[in-house]
Design a protein around this motif. Sequence first.
Motif, PDB file in Angstrom:
ATOM      1  N   GLN A   1      -2.450   0.110   9.512  1.00  0.00           N
ATOM      2  CA  GLN A   1      -1.992   0.259   8.136  1.00  0.00           C
ATOM      3  C   GLN A   1      -1.187  -0.965   7.713  1.00  0.00           C
ATOM      4  OE1 GLN A   1       0.334   3.736   7.380  1.00  0.00           O
ATOM      5  NE2 GLN A   1       0.597   3.278   5.222  1.00  0.00           N
ATOM      6  N   ALA A   2      -0.296  -1.442   8.589  1.00  0.00           N
ATOM      7  CA  ALA A   2       0.484  -2.631   8.282  1.00  0.00           C
ATOM      8  C   ALA A   2      -0.420  -3.847   8.124  1.00  0.00           C
ATOM      9  CB  ALA A   2       1.513  -2.879   9.380  1.00  0.00           C
ATOM     10  N   LEU A   3      -1.442  -3.926   8.943  1.00  0.00           N
ATOM     11  CA  LEU A   3      -2.395  -5.031   8.863  1.00  0.00           C
ATOM     12  C   LEU A   3      -3.118  -5.029   7.520  1.00  0.00           C
ATOM     13  CD1 LEU A   3      -3.677  -7.401  10.379  1.00  0.00           C
ATOM     14  CD2 LEU A   3      -5.332  -5.802  11.294  1.00  0.00           C
ATOM     15  N   GLU A   4      -3.538  -3.852   7.069  1.00  0.00           N
ATOM     16  CA  GLU A   4      -4.213  -3.747   5.778  1.00  0.00           C
ATOM     17  C   GLU A   4      -3.292  -4.173   4.630  1.00  0.00           C
ATOM     18  OE1 GLU A   4      -7.405  -3.128   5.088  1.00  0.00           O
ATOM     19  OE2 GLU A   4      -7.723  -3.115   7.252  1.00  0.00           O
ATOM     20  N   GLU A   5      -2.043  -3.747   4.692  1.00  0.00           N
ATOM     21  CA  GLU A   5      -1.098  -4.093   3.632  1.00  0.00           C
ATOM     22  C   GLU A   5      -0.782  -5.585   3.636  1.00  0.00           C
ATOM     23  OE1 GLU A   5       2.275  -1.501   4.017  1.00  0.00           O
ATOM     24  OE2 GLU A   5       1.048   0.289   3.783  1.00  0.00           O
ATOM     25  N   LEU A   6      -0.571  -6.147   4.831  1.00  0.00           N
ATOM     26  CA  LEU A   6      -0.268  -7.573   4.921  1.00  0.00           C
ATOM     27  C   LEU A   6      -1.457  -8.446   4.542  1.00  0.00           C
ATOM     28  CD1 LEU A   6       1.877  -8.038   8.147  1.00  0.00           C
ATOM     29  CD2 LEU A   6       2.519  -8.567   5.806  1.00  0.00           C
ATOM     30  N   THR A   7      -2.648  -7.978   4.822  1.00  0.00           N
ATOM     31  CA  THR A   7      -3.843  -8.762   4.504  1.00  0.00           C
ATOM     32  C   THR A   7      -3.916  -9.041   3.013  1.00  0.00           C
ATOM     33  OG1 THR A   7      -5.041  -7.877   6.386  1.00  0.00           O
ATOM     34  CG2 THR A   7      -6.366  -8.797   4.635  1.00  0.00           C
ATOM     35  N   GLY A   8      -3.556  -8.063   2.203  1.00  0.00           N
ATOM     36  CA  GLY A   8      -3.558  -8.255   0.752  1.00  0.00           C
ATOM     37  C   GLY A   8      -2.490  -9.212   0.276  1.00  0.00           C
ATOM     38  N   LEU A   9      -1.399  -9.307   1.018  1.00  0.00           N
ATOM     39  CA  LEU A   9      -0.276 -10.156   0.591  1.00  0.00           C
ATOM     40  C   LEU A   9      -0.374 -11.598   1.097  1.00  0.00           C
ATOM     41  CD1 LEU A   9       2.622  -7.605   1.210  1.00  0.00           C
ATOM     42  CD2 LEU A   9       1.613  -8.243  -0.976  1.00  0.00           C
ATOM     43  N   VAL A  10      -0.641 -11.766   2.389  1.00  0.00           N
ATOM     44  CA  VAL A  10      -0.573 -13.118   2.971  1.00  0.00           C
ATOM     45  C   VAL A  10      -1.915 -13.624   3.485  1.00  0.00           C
ATOM     46  CG1 VAL A  10       1.845 -12.890   3.622  1.00  0.00           C
ATOM     47  CG2 VAL A  10       0.089 -12.239   5.250  1.00  0.00           C
ATOM     48  N   GLY A  11      -2.923 -12.799   3.495  1.00  0.00           N
ATOM     49  CA  GLY A  11      -4.228 -13.210   4.000  1.00  0.00           C
ATOM     50  C   GLY A  11      -4.482 -12.645   5.385  1.00  0.00           C
ATOM     51  N   ARG A  12      -5.737 -12.613   5.739  1.00  0.00           N
ATOM     52  CA  ARG A  12      -6.159 -11.972   6.987  1.00  0.00           C
ATOM     53  C   ARG A  12      -5.670 -12.730   8.219  1.00  0.00           C
ATOM     54  NH1 ARG A  12     -11.481 -11.341   5.864  1.00  0.00           N
ATOM     55  NH2 ARG A  12     -10.840  -9.488   4.767  1.00  0.00           N
ATOM     56  N   VAL A  13      -5.781 -14.058   8.211  1.00  0.00           N
ATOM     57  CA  VAL A  13      -5.418 -14.853   9.389  1.00  0.00           C
ATOM     58  C   VAL A  13      -3.924 -14.719   9.686  1.00  0.00           C
ATOM     59  CG1 VAL A  13      -5.323 -17.188  10.328  1.00  0.00           C
ATOM     60  CG2 VAL A  13      -7.308 -16.468   9.004  1.00  0.00           C
TER      61      VAL A  13
ATOM     62  N   THR B   1      -2.070 -12.837  12.896  1.00  0.00           N
ATOM     63  CA  THR B   1      -1.141 -13.604  13.727  1.00  0.00           C
ATOM     64  C   THR B   1       0.222 -12.925  13.782  1.00  0.00           C
ATOM     65  OG1 THR B   1      -2.279 -15.645  13.142  1.00  0.00           O
ATOM     66  CG2 THR B   1      -0.069 -15.860  14.050  1.00  0.00           C
ATOM     67  N   ALA B   2       0.710 -12.462  12.653  1.00  0.00           N
ATOM     68  CA  ALA B   2       2.031 -11.833  12.593  1.00  0.00           C
ATOM     69  C   ALA B   2       2.097 -10.551  13.411  1.00  0.00           C
ATOM     70  CB  ALA B   2       2.404 -11.546  11.141  1.00  0.00           C
ATOM     71  N   LEU B   3       1.007  -9.803  13.451  1.00  0.00           N
ATOM     72  CA  LEU B   3       1.008  -8.526  14.160  1.00  0.00           C
ATOM     73  C   LEU B   3       0.446  -8.612  15.572  1.00  0.00           C
ATOM     74  CD1 LEU B   3      -0.061  -6.206  11.234  1.00  0.00           C
ATOM     75  CD2 LEU B   3       2.204  -6.444  12.229  1.00  0.00           C
ATOM     76  N   GLY B   4       0.002  -9.798  15.958  1.00  0.00           N
ATOM     77  CA  GLY B   4      -0.511  -9.976  17.309  1.00  0.00           C
ATOM     78  C   GLY B   4      -1.868  -9.329  17.537  1.00  0.00           C
ATOM     79  N   VAL B   5      -2.678  -9.300  16.496  1.00  0.00           N
ATOM     80  CA  VAL B   5      -4.018  -8.719  16.582  1.00  0.00           C
ATOM     81  C   VAL B   5      -5.028  -9.859  16.522  1.00  0.00           C
ATOM     82  CG1 VAL B   5      -5.687  -7.184  15.449  1.00  0.00           C
ATOM     83  CG2 VAL B   5      -3.267  -6.620  15.441  1.00  0.00           C
TER      84      VAL B   5
END
Length: 62
Positions: A8-20, A24-28
């Motif tokens: 869920q955090a990954l989906e939210e962050l992807t919209g804000l800062v981009g997928r890459v 990187t931020a979440l270690g995925v």
Amino acid sequence: MFDAARNQALEELTGLVGRVQACTALGVSRATYYRRHRRSPAPAKPRRERRRHPRALALVRL
């Protein structure tokens, strides 16, 4: 439970800062992200028949 929150955090962050940067931020790994979000099923791997080794002992049937 942790995976669901991370996804869920990954989906939210992807919209804000981009997928890459979100990966990187979440270690995925990005490969993991793309694998989990694939629309089509995984390609089927053909089964290969095992070949007999050239130096294998011959089977003797009586």
